[in-house]
Structures are given as structure tokens and as C-alpha cells.
Design a protein around this motif. Structure first.
Motif, PDB file in Angstrom:
ATOM      1  N   ASP A   1       0.817  -1.212   0.000  1.00 30.67           N
ATOM      2  CA  ASP A   1       0.000   0.000   0.000  1.00 30.67           C
ATOM      3  C   ASP A   1       0.852   1.263   0.000  1.00 30.67           C
ATOM      4  OD1 ASP A   1      -2.210  -1.587   0.045  1.00 30.67           O
ATOM      5  OD2 ASP A   1      -2.574  -1.409   2.207  1.00 30.67           O
TER       6      ASP A   1
ATOM      7  N   THR B   1       0.726   3.463  -3.313  1.00 28.55           N
ATOM      8  CA  THR B   1      -0.360   4.425  -3.514  1.00 28.55           C
ATOM      9  C   THR B   1      -0.218   5.618  -2.575  1.00 28.55           C
ATOM     10  OG1 THR B   1      -1.829   2.624  -4.173  1.00 28.55           O
ATOM     11  CG2 THR B   1      -2.854   4.711  -3.549  1.00 28.55           C
ATOM     12  N   GLU B   2       0.119   5.354  -1.319  1.00 29.66           N
ATOM     13  CA  GLU B   2       0.274   6.435  -0.357  1.00 29.66           C
ATOM     14  C   GLU B   2       1.406   7.374  -0.759  1.00 29.66           C
ATOM     15  OE1 GLU B   2       1.242   7.089   4.414  1.00 29.66           O
ATOM     16  OE2 GLU B   2       0.860   5.073   3.617  1.00 29.66           O
TER      17      GLU B   2
ATOM     18  N   THR C   1       0.368   9.631  -3.671  1.00 26.32           N
ATOM     19  CA  THR C   1      -0.534  10.694  -3.225  1.00 26.32           C
ATOM     20  C   THR C   1       0.228  11.811  -2.524  1.00 26.32           C
ATOM     21  OG1 THR C   1      -2.332   9.084  -2.951  1.00 26.32           O
ATOM     22  CG2 THR C   1      -2.562  11.209  -1.831  1.00 26.32           C
ATOM     23  N   ARG C   2       1.134  11.434  -1.625  1.00 25.52           N
ATOM     24  CA  ARG C   2       1.937  12.439  -0.909  1.00 25.52           C
ATOM     25  C   ARG C   2       2.824  13.217  -1.881  1.00 25.52           C
ATOM     26  NH1 ARG C   2       2.812  11.273   4.799  1.00 25.52           N
ATOM     27  NH2 ARG C   2       4.887  12.187   4.586  1.00 25.52           N
TER      28      ARG C   2
END
Length: 410
Positions: A375, A378-379, A382-383
Motif C-alpha cells: 500500500d 499508492t500512499e 498521493t503524498r
């Protein structure tokens, strides 16, 4: 970056925005690894990958922010015909290589970018971690020896020896420079036995700021502001924001048109309806500026940040002149590495790296039926997008390094 799995003292984590403990790539890498769970969990990332992510963040940040404004006065004789003048080198040549002693302020060098061209890290000071009794400073008891002669300066004795007993000579948490510390720790008994080592236990020395060279910490304390010792190259000029050529005209020079206009404007207010008013003065100044542009009496400049050459049109001729430049220079890496945005963006890139590596084994079953969790990919993406928007599209583009507004409307 092996220090990330070693328990550090609390003092290693005490820092502020402007007094940061993050001074090297490895120290920033340790912070990123700890944030991602190391050493409690294993991280599938190589040290070179971590450093590469930090370098990408530094390059991205310095494209839009991370610069300082500098001024420079230069001689037109330095201009290379049909080529220009190299600004990154010029900022260094302004104070080095042009005089037998370039560090002397009274030398024959042209004016440099600032009086702080030769800088140094703040000197260490000594903090008392326990009080020192006033009796240690009685002249007859523990004098300071110069050779075989017992001496204690009157000022030292007056400062630390009270008129009446009972008070401490030095209280806890007082601060002393190195010279006074040396004097205090040179105390001896009348027989010549040194007692200063006993007093030195009451002091603790502050750490001096670390200067890095090619990413590694050094014991250097002097540096040149226009050189980046990590890259081992000159600090690059980002943009030239203003250029003024020295002249014999202007409002502060007698018998010039500008001075006459300003004088007439003053007379119109001081002596009644006589001379020009401000509107007439402004109109004529605008006409003079237009005349300079139409007749090419004012030089135009073109700067190439890749080659660092600035060209002038028309080019300087045999008539020598001095000019002043206002430029933005990239901050050295030792200053940029401390920025919070660098940490956040490097962390996001590292999360993407680890997520991609774990994703390669996403279909592999682990012992006990477990599976790898990726995961972080994806994180991290985004950041990364949020940080780029903060750098480019925020309320203050350039992440706070833009020039402040010169006026407010309200």
C-alpha cells in the motif's frame, strides 16, 4: 546509514527549523528509515536508492525555491566580447585571486557580493552544568600562573569573588566564551598544582556547526559563501533580477537634467506656483526612460542559467564602466538538506520505491498464508502529488522563498 538501528542519546533529536541536526544525506536517510518503521521492520530499499531519492528532492526544490538574493558590483573589463560574463565564477572572483591577501577587507579587490564572503560557523561556548563556589577565585588561594608568577586579573576576581561570603562564584547555566573558560581552568594552587581540571567538570562545551564536503562531515569552520562544498562547484545563479549601469547622471549629481527637475519640483511646493509639479516631473521622467529604450542608451541583458553567461546589448566597448547586479543564487546543499519539504518529498519517493519492490512479490504467499503489503506505493504517490502542488501552486509559490509584496491593498 547504520546509525538508524543504534539507540541515540536524546540530544541527537533536539533541533529546530533553523538549527537542524539534519546536516548530511545519511542523517536524513536515517530519519526517513525510522519514519517507515526501521529497525522494527525490514525495509526493501538500498542505501543508494535512498540517497538518490534525496537528491531528486534537492534538485526539484532548488528549481522553484531554495535561493538567496545577492548583489555584485563588477567591472566591464571582465566582459568577454561576443560571449558575455560568467556570473557563478564572477561571484567567486570578486574576492579571490585578484589580490595577494583576498581575505583582507582593505585589499585591492573589487567589491564582492557581501561583507560575509568569508564565513565561519559560530564558535563553541561553555555552559556551566553545576555551580562553582566563589572561594575558587580568591587570589591568594587559587591564582592563575603566568610562568612562575601568580596572577589573577582584577576583573575576574571582582566578578566571581563576592564582597561577603556565602554566594556562588558561578551559577548553573551561565555561558562563557573559550578565552574566559581557559582562564578559569588554568587556576592552580599556590604550590603550582593545577586544579583547573576539577573546575572543568562544571562546564560542558556546545557542539560547533558541522560543515560537510561531498556529503561527509568535516571539522572545517571557515567557508566561502559562494561555493558549495558538497557539489564541489560554484553556487549557480538562478536569475538576474536587476541591472544598473554606473553613470554620471541622476538626481544626486549637480547640473544634470534629473537634478534640475527635482529642484524645480521642490521650488513649486516651497515657493508657491513656481517650477514643475510632480505630474510634470513624472511625465518627463517617463519620456527620458522611453528615449533611453528607443535610442538603445540603456543596455539590455540576457542570462542563460545553464551556461551561467550573461550577455549585454549593446556590448561594452572601450569606455570602462561599473555595473551592479541583483541575482538569485541557489542555496548550498548544506542549507537545502535541512528543509522540511526535502524530507517529506524524499520520504514519498522512498515509499514509492519500497511499494514497487514489494509489488513485484505481491502474488507470492508467505509462511502462514500471509502476503506482502504494498500500500506504500499508492500512499507515496498521493503524498508526492500533494507536495508538488504545495511547491508550485500554493498560496505562496516557491514554498515561501518568493519576494514579499511591496504594498498591500485593503
Amino acid at each position: 546509514m547504520a546509525l538508524a538501528c543504534t539507540i541515540q542519546p536524546l540530544s541527537a533529536f533536539l533541533s529546530t527549523n533553523l538549527n537542524s541536526k539534519v546536516e548530511t544525506y545519511d542523517r536524513l536517510g536515517d530519519r526517513i528509515k525510522r519514519t517507515l518503521g526501521y529497525p522494527v521492520i525490514s525495509l526493501e530499499i538500498h542505501t543508494d536508492q535512498l540517497r538518490e531519492n534525496i537528491q531528486i528532492a534537492v534538485e526539484y526544490f532548488t528549481k522553484y525555491a531554495g535561493f538567496t538574493r545577492e548583489f555584485l558590483i563588477f567591472d566591464s573589463d571582465m566582459y568577454e566580447t561576443n560571449k558575455g560574463i560568467r556570473l557563478d565564477l564572477l561571484y567567486t572572483l570578486a574576492n579571490t585571486g585578484l589580490d595577494t591577501n583576498a581575505k583582507k577587507a582593505t585589499g585591492g579587490n573589487p567589491l564582492g557580493p557581501s561583507p560575509e564572503f568569508i564565513g565561519s560557523t559560530p564558535e563553541s561556548v561553555y555552559l556551566t552544568i553545576s555551580s562553582v563556589l566563589s572561594g575558587n577565585f580568591a587570589t591568594s588561594k587559587y591564582p592563575v600562573y603566568t610562568g612562575s608568577t601568580a596572577v589573577l586579573s582584577g576583573s575576574l576576581s571582582a566578578i566571581f569573588t563576592p564582597t561577603s561570603g556565602g554566594a556562588n562564584g558561578i551559577d548553573r547555566f551561565e555561558i562563557f566564551d573559550s578565552s574566559l573558560y581557559s582562564t578559569i581552568t588554568s587556576l592552580k594552587e599556590p604550590g603550582g598544582t593545577l586544579i583547573g581540571h576539577r573546575l572543568s567538570a562544571a562546564f560542558e562545551r556546545t557542539e560547533r556547526q558541522t560543515l560537510t564536503q561531498q556529503g561527509s562531515a568535516t571539522d572545517a569552520v571557515l567557508f566561502q559563501n559562494v561555493f558549495d562544498y558538497d557539489i564541489m562547484d560554484y553556487r549557480k545563479v538562478v536569475e538576474v533580477t536587476d541591472f544598473e549601469e554606473g553613470s554620471t547622471t541622476g538626481i544626486n549629481t549637480l547640473f544634470t537634467l534629473e537634478q534640475t527637475l527635482a529642484q524645480q519640483t521642490y521650488f513649486s511646493y516651497a515657493l508657491g506656483n513656481y517650477g514643475f509639479d510632480l505630474v510634470s516631473w513624472y511625465t518627463l521622467k517617463e519620456w527620458l526612460d522611453t528615449r533611453e529604450k528607443m535610442l538603445a542608451t540603456r543596455r539590455d541583458i540576457k542570462f542563460n542559467p545553464r551556461t551561467q553567461y550573461m550577455q549585454m546589448y549593446p556590448q561594452p566597448g572601450p569606455d570602462k564602466f561599473y555595473g551592479v547586479l541583483s541575482c538569485y543564487l541557489e542555496k548550498p546543499i548544506r542549507s537545502v538538506i535541512m528543509e522540511q519539504w526535502i524530507y517529506e518529498y524524499s520520504l514519498a519517493l522512498s515509499m514509492i520505491t519500497i511499494g514497487r519492490i514489494r509489488g513485484k512479490f505481491g502474488n507470492v504467499s508467505l509462511l502462514g498464508g500471509g502476503a506482502l503489503n504494498y500500500d506504500l506505493l499508492t500512499e507515496g504517490q498521493t503524498r508526492k502529488a500533494e507536495l508538488e502542488a504545495k511547491l508550485l501552486d500554493g498560496a505562496s509559490p516557491g514554498f515561501g522563498d518568493t519576494e514579499p509584496p511591496m504594498f498591500f491593498v485593503g
